[in-house]
Design a protein around this motif. Structure first.
Motif, short mmCIF file in Angstrom:
data_model
loop_
_atom_site.label_atom_id
_atom_site.label_comp_id
_atom_site.label_asym_id
_atom_site.label_seq_id
_atom_site.Cartn_x
_atom_site.Cartn_y
_atom_site.Cartn_z
N GLU A 213 1.77 -14.14 8.61
CA GLU A 213 2.92 -14.13 9.52
C GLU A 213 3.23 -12.73 10.05
N HIS A 214 2.78 -11.70 9.31
CA HIS A 214 2.97 -10.31 9.71
C HIS A 214 4.44 -9.96 9.94
N GLN A 215 5.26 -10.44 9.01
CA GLN A 215 6.70 -10.18 9.09
C GLN A 215 7.09 -8.88 8.40
N GLY A 216 6.17 -8.32 7.61
CA GLY A 216 6.48 -7.08 6.91
C GLY A 216 6.37 -5.89 7.84
N ASN A 217 7.19 -4.92 7.64
CA ASN A 217 7.20 -3.73 8.50
C ASN A 217 6.55 -2.58 7.73
N TYR A 218 5.24 -2.71 7.43
CA TYR A 218 4.58 -1.69 6.62
C TYR A 218 3.08 -1.67 6.88
N ALA A 219 2.47 -0.54 6.53
CA ALA A 219 1.02 -0.40 6.46
C ALA A 219 0.61 -0.59 5.01
N LEU A 220 -0.66 -0.94 4.78
CA LEU A 220 -1.10 -1.29 3.43
C LEU A 220 -2.43 -0.66 3.10
N PHE A 221 -2.53 -0.12 1.88
CA PHE A 221 -3.80 0.34 1.31
C PHE A 221 -4.07 -0.49 0.07
N VAL A 222 -5.31 -1.00 -0.06
CA VAL A 222 -5.72 -1.75 -1.25
C VAL A 222 -7.05 -1.18 -1.72
N GLY A 223 -7.09 -0.72 -2.97
CA GLY A 223 -8.37 -0.20 -3.47
C GLY A 223 -8.20 0.69 -4.68
N ARG A 224 -9.32 1.19 -5.14
CA ARG A 224 -9.34 2.10 -6.29
C ARG A 224 -8.73 3.43 -5.87
N LEU A 225 -7.88 3.96 -6.71
CA LEU A 225 -7.24 5.24 -6.41
C LEU A 225 -8.14 6.37 -6.91
N SER A 226 -9.11 6.72 -6.07
CA SER A 226 -10.10 7.73 -6.44
C SER A 226 -10.47 8.54 -5.21
N MET A 227 -11.11 9.66 -5.44
CA MET A 227 -11.41 10.59 -4.36
C MET A 227 -12.27 9.97 -3.27
N GLU A 228 -13.34 9.23 -3.68
CA GLU A 228 -14.26 8.70 -2.68
C GLU A 228 -13.61 7.63 -1.79
N LYS A 229 -12.51 7.05 -2.26
CA LYS A 229 -11.80 6.04 -1.48
C LYS A 229 -10.84 6.66 -0.45
N GLY A 230 -10.74 7.99 -0.45
CA GLY A 230 -9.95 8.67 0.57
C GLY A 230 -8.46 8.63 0.35
N ILE A 231 -8.02 8.38 -0.89
CA ILE A 231 -6.59 8.25 -1.15
C ILE A 231 -5.84 9.56 -0.88
#
Length: 404
Positions: A213-231
């Motif tokens: 529905e895209h009712q949220g007013n946010y951007a989202l990151f999903v993934g491993r919190l590590s250097m290679e993932k660009g966090i």
């Protein structure tokens, strides 16, 4: 068909484990008889004596125990195909020989770059590294202690790679390889795998997800919190943003403390920790955009197609498979990897152009329906299995001609 699926699970479940489970479920749902044989890294003790370490090293290079177990399972099940996902470290490529001797086709999915790089990532000290590409023995990886920051453990990994390159385990014992993107296929062919046997089949989403529905007013990151993932690049980009764009971060990993600290200091950032697949799907369906800032050569990018399934556009780094999955300006936006300024500019543009973002979301859903559904993936998988069967038949036919 009777299928034997084999996988070495990691201590922390990840994308490979999810793909293994999804493919097994997909095949079972289509009426195939599926036997799953799992090895688990939790069986490896954290602290080993010198004798146990030596035994573990030998098993990593050539596991007699795993090979015997697999041979017995093949004889018991009588599969038409044996499909390997991960063989490192408990199974080892010795398992291919056990299957080969039973005249059953071997299929290997290439989830990561372990066959070419000791740490499986082509990523070292915060940057892309291909120093071991094309080398019989991956000496640079040993020098830099690339596997788990341990020179001794990297030696074991390097010995496994060198041994099986020398005896041709991958070139002679595997009938078909599954690469997840054209990018990763090119890397594996460059690294020495036979081009005619490396076939592209992407991952897929199971169960099929309906658009959000895209009712949220946010951007989202999903993934491993590590250097290679660009966090770290992601966090720097949010420091620069001129608009108050809410960011939700899902995941855990080595940089979780850094994320937690910055989230406490930054009202726009919320760290949610690990969440279930159902919760992630809901978050994606309500997000305005998903951010994938990876800085290594992702072999695929499962998060991208999960976002597409929900009709959510993706802003991703222009590197590896991510650059292949995202159609810039159509299903999302691409930015220079590691460049927080470029990421910030793309997020800023997307946030202030909501109508264009909606159109990208619609295109993303269309891309998912065309390429990443379970139905389309099943067709591709069956074609690969048939190629494996045909190669074994051809091999036996050639032997018959030679004996005549």
């Amino acid at each position: 068909m009777r299928l034997l699926l084999i996988h070495n699970r990691y201590r922390q479940p990840g994308g490979e484990d999810a793909v293994f489970a999804d493919e097994a479920s997909l095949l079972e749902s289509r009426g195939h008889t599926v036997t799953k044989l799992l090895f688990d890294n939790s069986a490896i003790p954290d602290h080993r004596s010198p004798l146990a370490t030596a035994r573990f090293a030998a098993e990593t290079i050539w596991s007699r125990a795993a090979s015997q177990k697999i041979r017995e399972t093949v004889r018991d099940v009588g599969p038409d195909i044996v499909h390997f996902h991960n063989t490192f470290p408990l199974i080892s490529p010795a398992a291919y020989y056990a299957v080969h001797e039973e005249a059953v086709p071997v299929v290997q999915t290439l989830h990561n770059y372990r066959l070419l790089c000791p740490n499986a990532l082509f990523f070292r000290d915060g940057h892309i590294c291909e120093d071991c590409m094309g080398k019989l023995a991956p000496w640079p990886g040993i020098r830099h202690a690339c596997y788990r920051n341990s020179r001794s453990q990297t030696v074991i990994t390097a010995a496994m790679l060198t041994t099986h390159r020398l005896i041709g385990s991958w070139t002679q014992m595997v009938d078909a390889f599954i690469a997840l993107t054209e990018f990763s296929r090119r890397k594996f062919v460059q690294g020495g795998l036979p081009a005619e046997r490396v076939i592209v089949k992407p991952n897929f989403v199971l169960p099929d997800a309906s658009p959000g529905e895209h009712q949220g007013n946010y951007a989202l990151f999903v993934g491993r919190l590590s250097m290679e993932k660009g966090i770290e690049t992601l966090l720097r980009a949010w420091e620069r943003l001129r608009s108050d764009v809410p960011l939700r971060i899902v995941g855990d990993g080595p940089l979780s403390m850094t994320v937690a600290k910055i989230a406490k200091q930054t009202p726009e950032i919320e760290w949610l920790g690990q969440r279930s697949a159902a919760e992630v799907s809901e978050l994606m369906g309500n997000a305005r955009m998903v951010i994938v800032p990876s800085e290594w050569y992702e072999t695929f990018g499962r998060v991208v197609i999960e976002a597409y399934a929900k009709g959510t556009p993706v802003i991703g780094a222009k590197i590896g498979a991510i650059a292949e999955l995202i159609k810039h300006g159509r299903t999302g936006l691409l930015f220079s990897p590691g460049n927080a300024t470029d990421l910030e500019a793309n997020v800023q543009w997307a946030w202030t152009h909501p109508e264009e973002l909606v159109m990208m979301g619609l295109e993303a859903r269309s891309e998912y329906e065309a390429k990443y559904t379970a139905g389309r993936n099943y067709e591709m998988l069956m074609e690969i299995y048939e190629r494996g069967v045909a190669r074994v038949r051809e091999r036996f036919s050639a032997r018959g001609r030679e004996s005549d």
